[in-house]
Design a protein around this motif. Structure first.
Motif, short mmCIF file in Angstrom:
data_model
loop_
_atom_site.label_atom_id
_atom_site.label_comp_id
_atom_site.label_asym_id
_atom_site.label_seq_id
_atom_site.Cartn_x
_atom_site.Cartn_y
_atom_site.Cartn_z
N PRO A 203 0.85 -1.21 0.00
CA PRO A 203 0.00 0.00 0.00
C PRO A 203 0.87 1.25 0.00
O PRO A 203 1.65 1.47 0.94
N ASP A 241 -7.07 1.71 1.24
CA ASP A 241 -6.06 0.66 1.13
C ASP A 241 -5.93 -0.14 2.42
O ASP A 241 -5.69 -1.35 2.40
N PHE A 257 -4.20 -2.43 -4.27
CA PHE A 257 -4.13 -1.12 -3.62
C PHE A 257 -4.28 0.00 -4.65
O PHE A 257 -3.77 -0.08 -5.77
#
Length: 260
Positions: A203, A241, A257
């Motif tokens: 992420p 995310d 993500f």
């Protein structure tokens, strides 16, 4: 082909130093493009990781001394060449929260080694050889060697390397903590690409906040560092995310993500 090439693919912004005939010695024009690539990466959502590497059998042999000496018309002109041009790469890196990896293939000497040291992580080929060789040409480390090297290897070892200009090979770089991984030359590009893709798959907000917190924590006290990370935790926990990571973990699937 340009002396410095920058392209973006699969979340990775790759800066290629492309003067293999001269061991990728950099010119002032290359420095301008280098700093601009880093500034572009900072605001480009398509870039999650930046990699710097060299064409041919070298990473970077430092500044092109012919051009550098031509610019050095006197003490002030020399200082300006450093602070107004060459140091712009270091300043751009200081402003970049995204991970920056130096993929060191072959020789990295003088400012070439400094450019590798100012990255977050160094991945090196077995052929890698690094030296802060300024002392051998009657100079002092002009691109951050006195700042970055002691933070990696400790003051005593850093001074030894700075005073002698000795070369460090790949295994010694790994032992000293200069390098994170050593890979065989054959397949080196695939190795550093694979590592960069692993980071790019994380992420991106979390990755950037971890970098920011780690560097800021190194320069402050524990209470300030913990206060900072509590704020970062609150922010990332609120992102899409973060929810996706938790859902993927519970569902035993790969997360996707978005950077938000």
């Amino acid at each position: 082909m340009a002396d410095l090439e920058y392209d973006v693919a699969d979340g990775i912004g790759t800066i290629l130093l492309n003067r293999p005939r001269l061991k990728n010695a950099f010119t002032f024009a290359m420095i301008d493009d280098w700093a601009q690539a880093l500034r572009s990466a900072r605001t480009d959502p398509a870039v999650r990781v930046v990699v710097v590497t060299g064409a041919g059998d070298a990473f970077c042999s430092g500044v092109d001394l012919d051009e550098f000496n031509a610019q050095a018309g006197g003490p002030f002109a020399l200082k300006s060449a450093l602070t107004d041009r060459i140091h712009r790469v270091a300043y751009a890196l200081e402003d970049l929260d995204k991970p920056v990896i130096a993929a060191v293939n072959g020789t990295a000497v003088g400012a070439g080694m400094d450019m590798a040291l100012m990255c977050d992580i160094r991945l090196v080929a077995r052929s890698a050889r690094m030296s802060e060789g300024y002392i051998k040409v009657g100079l002092v480390p002009g691109d951050g060697g006195c700042y970055y090297l002691p933070r990696l290897v400790g003051m005593a070892k850093a001074l030894e390397l700075l005073w002698t200009g000795d070369f460090v090979d790949a295994e010694e770089a790994l032992r000293l903590g200069i390098a994170s991984h050593v890979y065989d030359d054959e397949g080196f590009r695939e190795a550093w690409l694979g590592f960069a893709r692993r980071i790019a798959a994380q992420p991106p907000i979390n990755v950037q906040m971890i970098k920011r917190a780690a560097y800021q924590s190194a320069r402050t006290d524990v209470r300030t560092a913990l206060d900072l990370i509590s704020s970062h935790m609150a922010v990332v926990h609120s992102t899409r995310d973060s929810a996706e990571a938790m859902a993927a973990f519970r569902g035993k699937r790969a997360p996707v993500f978005e950077g938000r």
